[in-house]
Design a protein around this motif. Structure first.
Motif, PDB file in Angstrom:
ATOM      1  N   THR A 119       0.809  -1.213   0.000  1.00 31.90           N
ATOM      2  CA  THR A 119       0.000   0.000   0.000  1.00 31.90           C
ATOM      3  C   THR A 119       0.848   1.272   0.000  1.00 31.90           C
ATOM      4  O   THR A 119       0.376   2.327  -0.299  1.00 31.90           O
TER       5      THR A 119
ATOM      6  N   ARG B 204      -0.002 -12.313   1.439  1.00 35.82           N
ATOM      7  CA  ARG B 204      -0.551 -12.422   2.788  1.00 35.82           C
ATOM      8  C   ARG B 204       0.496 -11.990   3.811  1.00 35.82           C
ATOM      9  O   ARG B 204       0.226 -11.183   4.696  1.00 35.82           O
ATOM     10  N   ARG B 205       1.717 -12.511   3.655  1.00 33.65           N
ATOM     11  CA  ARG B 205       2.756 -12.184   4.639  1.00 33.65           C
ATOM     12  C   ARG B 205       3.135 -10.698   4.536  1.00 33.65           C
ATOM     13  O   ARG B 205       3.272 -10.021   5.550  1.00 33.65           O
TER      14      ARG B 205
ATOM     15  N   LEU C  74       1.384  -8.120   3.504  1.00 27.39           N
ATOM     16  CA  LEU C  74       0.338  -7.243   4.011  1.00 27.39           C
ATOM     17  C   LEU C  74       0.263  -7.299   5.532  1.00 27.39           C
ATOM     18  O   LEU C  74       0.060  -6.272   6.193  1.00 27.39           O
ATOM     19  N   GLU C  75       0.492  -8.496   6.063  1.00 24.49           N
ATOM     20  CA  GLU C  75       0.399  -8.635   7.504  1.00 24.49           C
ATOM     21  C   GLU C  75       1.531  -7.876   8.209  1.00 24.49           C
ATOM     22  O   GLU C  75       1.310  -7.186   9.204  1.00 24.49           O
ATOM     23  N   ILE C  76       2.713  -7.979   7.648  1.00 24.51           N
ATOM     24  CA  ILE C  76       3.859  -7.272   8.240  1.00 24.51           C
ATOM     25  C   ILE C  76       3.684  -5.759   8.062  1.00 24.51           C
ATOM     26  O   ILE C  76       3.969  -4.974   8.966  1.00 24.51           O
ATOM     27  N   GLU C  77       3.198  -5.380   6.904  1.00 19.48           N
ATOM     28  CA  GLU C  77       2.995  -3.947   6.639  1.00 19.48           C
ATOM     29  C   GLU C  77       1.988  -3.376   7.638  1.00 19.48           C
ATOM     30  O   GLU C  77       2.205  -2.293   8.207  1.00 19.48           O
ATOM     31  N   SER C  78       0.913  -4.103   7.835  1.00 15.15           N
ATOM     32  CA  SER C  78      -0.104  -3.659   8.792  1.00 15.15           C
ATOM     33  C   SER C  78       0.485  -3.581  10.203  1.00 15.15           C
ATOM     34  O   SER C  78       0.255  -2.624  10.940  1.00 15.15           O
TER      35      SER C  78
ATOM     36  N   HIS D  16       8.412 -10.257  14.598  1.00 15.04           N
ATOM     37  CA  HIS D  16       7.478 -10.474  13.479  1.00 15.04           C
ATOM     38  C   HIS D  16       7.441 -11.942  13.065  1.00 15.04           C
ATOM     39  O   HIS D  16       6.369 -12.539  12.976  1.00 15.04           O
TER      40      HIS D  16
ATOM     41  N   TYR E 113       3.978 -14.205  13.469  1.00 16.07           N
ATOM     42  CA  TYR E 113       3.119 -14.548  12.325  1.00 16.07           C
ATOM     43  C   TYR E 113       3.249 -16.013  11.921  1.00 16.07           C
ATOM     44  O   TYR E 113       2.311 -16.600  11.385  1.00 16.07           O
TER      45      TYR E 113
ATOM     46  N   PRO F 139      -2.920   0.356   6.192  1.00 15.19           N
ATOM     47  CA  PRO F 139      -2.995  -0.930   5.485  1.00 15.19           C
ATOM     48  C   PRO F 139      -4.121  -1.807   6.046  1.00 15.19           C
ATOM     49  O   PRO F 139      -4.498  -1.658   7.215  1.00 15.19           O
ATOM     50  N   ARG F 140      -4.612  -2.701   5.213  1.00 17.11           N
ATOM     51  CA  ARG F 140      -5.674  -3.603   5.671  1.00 17.11           C
ATOM     52  C   ARG F 140      -5.136  -4.553   6.730  1.00 17.11           C
ATOM     53  O   ARG F 140      -4.000  -5.021   6.647  1.00 17.11           O
ATOM     54  N   ARG F 141      -5.984  -4.815   7.704  1.00 19.52           N
ATOM     55  CA  ARG F 141      -5.593  -5.737   8.773  1.00 19.52           C
ATOM     56  C   ARG F 141      -6.084  -7.139   8.449  1.00 19.52           C
ATOM     57  O   ARG F 141      -7.133  -7.302   7.845  1.00 19.52           O
ATOM     58  N   ARG F 142      -5.321  -8.133   8.880  1.00 18.04           N
ATOM     59  CA  ARG F 142      -5.854  -9.495   8.888  1.00 18.04           C
ATOM     60  C   ARG F 142      -6.394  -9.713  10.287  1.00 18.04           C
ATOM     61  O   ARG F 142      -5.664  -9.578  11.274  1.00 18.04           O
TER      62      ARG F 142
END
Lengths: 319, 120
Positions: free
Chosen positions: A2, A34-35, A37-41, B51, B55, B83-86
């Motif tokens: 993003t 997936r990974r 975006l998750e780290i970025e978030s 991290h 994860y 950013p979008r959250r999971r």
């Protein structure tokens, strides 16, 4: 990605995402996205939370760096656990072509270079004696160079074919064919250099003046092969320029540069047969334009952003 | 070292506990960083979980069916310019696994205390 995370001050978020991108290389798009975006978030939330607690950006960068470094063993373990020890790295086509374009500068320089000796009948005996006075290693190094580069061209072109033929079958195949012929010519030219070196060795031993005339034939062959190489390489580069432009990897104006080179090469060959005095001028224009195209195009494709879309924030909501 | 099937490692117990604690606090769904912060606060740890460690464990728990996750709506994230959250939540199976794990830990602790008393 993003890019919201790049609004965070400090280098650590960008480094973290680079690391994620690196260790996810070769994974499926879904797993990688997936990974990432998750780290970025996480980075974004971490920063927002830290700011709310009154922490300085520098302190937050230190915390993020600590989380990154402590997590590296897990990242690596996860990477291999996810897809086993088989790492199927798929380089984007534009990067493969970028490397190939920069590499092609070498055979384009070396393959189209003439022997450097004056092959006119009156001048050749002295030129050959000078050549024969060189050490055997000095004479043969050019042969080794041509052979090696020729083989590397064929290998590089085969990679172009493997990676790119599905995307642009006709043009990529044609470009690959021209360039492969250029590679084969270089290997043949390497062999001729070795042959001429062997003749020089014989001449040094026997002093037979008949060898000089035979060697002139070899030197002329080198010149002809160099011109042929310039011709097929130019054709290959121009075809490749059309292919990569059609694929959308390079802007259209780059085609003009290669086009000028191609036209100059054609005029140059026509001038050779017409025996006018301008062939070398056109040859130089062709050589410089195409070399410039290889350099700019190669750097553009290698250092430019990947064309793979990364629509993480805009991907549709799950059903 | 391979663990016994069906057992949880301490980090997984902590994550499930954090998830349940967040749910009890009204936050049914949680994102990765929220777990890291919860673990730091509840366990009085000095540092946030790394991290890679966090994860990887979350993904393992999801694969085991103890957590479920979804990507939040892009509009929500876009409205908040982040950013979008999971978002994860602890499943019924996750709650049962946590209960079983805590029970096993408690009975093990009780057994240890009993044997110490017997020794003294």
């Amino acid at each position: 990605m993003t890019y919201a995370v790049f609004a965070i001050p400090g280098a650590v978020p960008a480094i973290t995402l680079k690391w994620v991108r690196w260790y996810c290389m070769g994974m499926s798009d879904e797993a990688r996205d997936r990974r990432s975006l998750e780290i970025e978030s996480d980075l974004w939330e971490h920063f927002a939370d830290g700011q709310a607690d009154g922490k300085s950006p520098a302190a937050l960068n230190v915390e993020m760096l600590s989380r990154l470094l402590r997590g590296i063993p897990s990242d690596i373990a996860w990477r291999f656990q996810a897809e086993g020890f088989h790492v199927n790295i798929q380089f984007p086509l534009e990067r493969v072509i970028g490397v190939l374009l920069l590499f092609l500068l070498v055979p384009f320089f070396a393959g189209s270079a003439l022997s450097g000796y004056d092959t006119r009948i009156g001048e050749w005996p002295d030129a050959f004696r000078t050549y024969a006075d060189m050490s055997a290693t000095g004479r043969e190094v050019t042969g080794y160079l041509h052979s090696l580069v020729g083989v590397l061209v064929v290998v590089g072109v085969s990679q172009l074919l493997v990676h790119g033929v599905r995307r642009s079958p006709g043009l990529i195949a044609a470009a690959a064919a021209f360039l492969a012929v250029g590679g084969v010519i270089m290997v043949v030219n390497g062999g001729v250099y070795f042959g001429m070196s062997a003749l020089a060795e014989d001449f040094n031993r026997s002093g037979d003046p008949g060898i000089i005339a035979t060697a002139r034939g070899y030197a002329r062959a080198i010149e002809i092969l160099a011109v042929m190489n310039l011709g097929v390489m130019s054709a290959g580069i121009v075809t490749l320029s059309v292919a990569v432009t059609r694929l959308g990897f390079l802007p259209r104006w780059m085609n003009a540069l290669a086009g000028v080179g191609g036209v100059a090469a054609v005029i140059s060959f026509g001038s050779v047969f017409a025996s006018d005095g301008y062939s070398w001028a056109f040859l130089m224009v062709a050589w410089l334009s195409l070399s410039l195209w290889l350099l700019i195009g190669g750097l553009w494709l290698l250092l430019g952003g990947s064309r793979r879309p990364e629509p993480l924030i805009s991907e549709p909501a799950p059903a | 070292m391979r663990r016994k099937p069906g057992t949880l490692v301490p980090l997984e117990v902590s994550i499930l506990s954090a998830g349940v604690a967040l749910a009890l606090g009204g936050q049914i769904e949680f994102h990765g960083y929220a777990v890291a912060r919860e673990l730091r606060d509840s366990e009085e740890a000095k540092r946030l979980t790394a991290h890679g460690t966090l994860y990887r464990a979350l993904e393992r728990l999801e694969q085991a069916g103890l957590l479920l996750s979804r990507l939040e709506d892009p509009e929500t994230a876009a409205a908040e310019q982040r950013p979008r959250r999971r978002l994860y939540h602890v499943t019924a199976a996750g709650q049962q696994a946590l209960e079983a794990s805590l029970r096993a830990a408690t009975s093990q602790l009780a057994a240890t205390l009993r044997s110490r008393r017997a020794d003294s």
